[in-house]
Design a protein around this motif. Sequence first.
Motif, PDB file in Angstrom:
ATOM      1  N   UNK A 130       0.844  -1.245   0.050  1.00 19.94           N
ATOM      2  CA  UNK A 130       0.176   0.136  -0.019  1.00 19.94           C
ATOM      3  C   UNK A 130       0.738   1.178   0.119  1.00 19.94           C
ATOM      4  N   UNK A 131       1.677   0.731   0.479  1.00 19.61           N
ATOM      5  CA  UNK A 131       2.832   2.168   0.970  1.00 19.61           C
ATOM      6  C   UNK A 131       3.734   2.751  -0.449  1.00 19.61           C
ATOM      7  N   UNK A 132       4.488   1.630  -1.029  1.00 18.35           N
ATOM      8  CA  UNK A 132       4.673   1.871  -2.693  1.00 18.35           C
ATOM      9  C   UNK A 132       3.838   2.401  -3.509  1.00 18.35           C
ATOM     10  N   UNK A 133       2.167   2.060  -3.687  1.00 19.27           N
ATOM     11  CA  UNK A 133       0.903   2.363  -4.286  1.00 19.27           C
ATOM     12  C   UNK A 133       0.909   3.746  -4.460  1.00 19.27           C
ATOM     13  N   UNK A 134       0.724   3.991  -2.720  1.00 22.83           N
ATOM     14  CA  UNK A 134       1.040   5.721  -2.283  1.00 22.83           C
ATOM     15  C   UNK A 134       1.719   6.132  -3.125  1.00 22.83           C
ATOM     16  N   UNK A 135       3.304   6.108  -2.544  1.00 25.65           N
ATOM     17  CA  UNK A 135       4.546   6.725  -3.449  1.00 25.65           C
ATOM     18  C   UNK A 135       4.527   7.168  -4.989  1.00 25.65           C
ATOM     19  N   UNK A 136       3.925   5.848  -5.943  1.00 24.60           N
ATOM     20  CA  UNK A 136       3.782   5.957  -6.827  1.00 24.60           C
ATOM     21  C   UNK A 136       2.469   6.645  -7.190  1.00 24.60           C
ATOM     22  N   UNK A 137       1.252   6.660  -6.942  1.00 22.16           N
ATOM     23  CA  UNK A 137       0.930   7.675  -7.130  1.00 22.16           C
ATOM     24  C   UNK A 137       1.402   9.313  -6.863  1.00 22.16           C
ATOM     25  N   UNK A 138       1.932   9.454  -6.182  1.00 19.79           N
ATOM     26  CA  UNK A 138       2.367  11.170  -5.376  1.00 19.79           C
ATOM     27  C   UNK A 138       3.732  11.326  -7.172  1.00 19.79           C
ATOM     28  N   UNK A 139       4.600  10.147  -7.261  1.00 23.13           N
ATOM     29  CA  UNK A 139       5.160  10.316  -8.550  1.00 23.13           C
ATOM     30  C   UNK A 139       6.211  11.248  -8.042  1.00 23.13           C
ATOM     31  N   UNK A 140       7.610  11.162  -6.920  1.00 21.34           N
ATOM     32  CA  UNK A 140       8.251  12.155  -6.667  1.00 21.34           C
ATOM     33  C   UNK A 140       9.266  11.216  -6.203  1.00 21.34           C
ATOM     34  N   UNK A 141       8.625   9.522  -5.967  1.00 24.07           N
ATOM     35  CA  UNK A 141      10.556   9.005  -5.674  1.00 24.07           C
ATOM     36  C   UNK A 141       9.922   7.637  -6.292  1.00 24.07           C
ATOM     37  N   UNK A 142      11.346   7.374  -6.426  1.00 24.38           N
ATOM     38  CA  UNK A 142      11.463   6.175  -6.577  1.00 24.38           C
ATOM     39  C   UNK A 142      11.913   4.972  -5.621  1.00 24.38           C
ATOM     40  N   UNK A 143      11.245   3.511  -5.795  1.00 27.14           N
ATOM     41  CA  UNK A 143      11.361   2.606  -4.621  1.00 27.14           C
ATOM     42  C   UNK A 143      11.408   1.598  -5.376  1.00 27.14           C
ATOM     43  N   UNK A 144      12.430   0.760  -4.339  1.00 27.51           N
ATOM     44  CA  UNK A 144      13.440  -0.547  -5.011  1.00 27.51           C
ATOM     45  C   UNK A 144      13.263  -1.529  -3.432  1.00 27.51           C
ATOM     46  N   UNK A 145      13.411  -3.020  -3.793  1.00 23.64           N
ATOM     47  CA  UNK A 145      12.600  -3.614  -2.404  1.00 23.64           C
ATOM     48  C   UNK A 145      14.148  -4.638  -2.787  1.00 23.64           C
ATOM     49  N   UNK A 146      14.973  -4.105  -1.213  1.00 25.92           N
ATOM     50  CA  UNK A 146      16.498  -4.622  -1.787  1.00 25.92           C
ATOM     51  C   UNK A 146      16.551  -5.483  -0.617  1.00 25.92           C
ATOM     52  N   UNK A 147      15.647  -6.048  -0.174  1.00 26.62           N
ATOM     53  CA  UNK A 147      15.632  -7.235   0.846  1.00 26.62           C
ATOM     54  C   UNK A 147      14.201  -7.776   1.548  1.00 26.62           C
ATOM     55  N   UNK A 148      14.086  -8.915   0.996  1.00 33.59           N
ATOM     56  CA  UNK A 148      13.248  -9.561   1.934  1.00 33.59           C
ATOM     57  C   UNK A 148      13.450 -10.528   2.714  1.00 33.59           C
ATOM     58  N   UNK A 149      12.883 -10.305   4.145  1.00 34.41           N
ATOM     59  CA  UNK A 149      12.539 -11.348   5.193  1.00 34.41           C
ATOM     60  C   UNK A 149      12.049 -12.569   5.540  1.00 34.41           C
ATOM     61  N   UNK A 150      11.613 -13.279   4.587  1.00 40.53           N
ATOM     62  CA  UNK A 150      10.558 -14.723   4.759  1.00 40.53           C
ATOM     63  C   UNK A 150      10.670 -15.429   5.288  1.00 40.53           C
ATOM     64  N   UNK A 151      10.215 -14.976   6.926  1.00 36.70           N
ATOM     65  CA  UNK A 151      10.502 -15.360   8.207  1.00 36.70           C
ATOM     66  C   UNK A 151       9.026 -15.469   9.228  1.00 36.70           C
ATOM     67  N   UNK A 152       7.710 -16.367   9.185  1.00 33.94           N
ATOM     68  CA  UNK A 152       6.859 -15.605   9.819  1.00 33.94           C
ATOM     69  C   UNK A 152       5.912 -14.367   9.111  1.00 33.94           C
ATOM     70  N   UNK A 153       5.670 -13.599   9.644  1.00 32.91           N
ATOM     71  CA  UNK A 153       5.156 -12.673   8.384  1.00 32.91           C
ATOM     72  C   UNK A 153       6.029 -11.655   8.189  1.00 32.91           C
ATOM     73  N   UNK A 154       6.038 -12.051   6.530  1.00 35.39           N
ATOM     74  CA  UNK A 154       6.761 -11.350   5.695  1.00 35.39           C
ATOM     75  C   UNK A 154       6.974  -9.701   5.999  1.00 35.39           C
ATOM     76  N   UNK A 155       8.665  -9.800   6.070  1.00 31.81           N
ATOM     77  CA  UNK A 155       9.483  -7.564   6.387  1.00 31.81           C
ATOM     78  C   UNK A 155      10.532  -7.720   4.560  1.00 31.81           C
ATOM     79  N   UNK A 156      10.644  -6.320   4.625  1.00 34.41           N
ATOM     80  CA  UNK A 156      10.649  -5.830   3.507  1.00 34.41           C
ATOM     81  C   UNK A 156      11.752  -4.731   4.120  1.00 34.41           C
ATOM     82  N   UNK A 157      12.509  -4.743   3.050  1.00 30.80           N
ATOM     83  CA  UNK A 157      13.156  -3.490   3.322  1.00 30.80           C
ATOM     84  C   UNK A 157      14.030  -3.168   1.877  1.00 30.80           C
TER      85      UNK A 157
END
Length: 353
Positions: free
Chosen positions: A317-344
């Motif tokens: 949802x945050x990435x969608x918000x950032x995309x709509x604002x069209x100011x920043x680009x985002x890149x997922x650099x790490x996924x921690x797939x243990x329990x509830x998935x976490x992202x950097x």
Amino acid sequence: MAFRFNFSIEENENYAPDTHDKIESQLGSPEHRQESTEGSRQAAGPAAGCSPRLATDKPQGETPSKKPFRLKAAKEHDIPEDINKVLENKVVEMVSGLYHVNMSVVEMTLLDGSRGEDIVSKSVSSHSDLIPGVYEGGLKIWECTFDLIDYFSETEMQFTNKTVLDLGCGAGLLGIVALRGKAEKVHFQDYNSTVIDEITLPNTVANCIDDGNGTGCGDDRKTSKPPSKKFKKTKRLPDLLTKCRFFSGEWSEVSQLLLNSNKPFSKYDLILTSETIYNPDYYSALHDTLSQLLDKKGHVYLASKAHYFGVGGGVHLFEKFIEERNVFRTNTVKIIDKGLKRFIIEMAFKNSS
């Protein structure tokens, strides 16, 4: 390991700096953390400017009451002239090679409500780790902070000569890692002034003064040698602390304080933030703060869970918000797939090279 000023130490022979059980005393078991996150994430205000926290005593699915949200004025916290007093009556532990004060002990000393914002007694009486507009949970450390610290280590992140903001800092561990990495300047921000005074500033001081083994904030502490039973008292401000500034208050208020200050201010090369996107109501304030304070060639590193149940925020949802604002680009650099998935997530301005 833990030690009290003045000055005692307990050595934990089972301490493993590369595991997350080091924070289970504050977070509970991994299973409990996931259940709490899924069932009881609470909403704060539309611009709380802090890390998200759990209200683990609330029944699952309970909706927090809506209260008018007041912006919390920004304040810069001066470093005391006698920094030795910052660590008086504190119990200090080591985790991931960093010193930090035991937060349970701090909570006990604040429980009578006689100091500061009276956040601990209010938190206890409300059975919640989050009281919108009052206490935003900075007396706890949450697992995504350690995800980001691990990522910095894995990628050998370069902080040398960088200006860094630890946004929603709580314990300030991310900023302290940058300080150890020879950053030029490190600023810390948390919603609550009590958190800055009782947690962030003491943690930073503990990592910047000599512990009796000759180790300071810039030294590599990957050693089995325990710290001394007492830190050496100092009569002068350690050089590393001169690189630091500490702020409390809501994000937009802190931004205005920095931008309108008479003190020299340069925008940040790096902004580090953990678990600040749990509530979609915060996204506009967070986005504006990042866009106002980040250097045009700077980068944001944001750690988050995939989804915060009960509040509705999360990475996608945050990435969608950032995309709509069209100011920043985002890149997922790490996924921690243990329990509830976490992202950097790494963020930068779209027009930057």
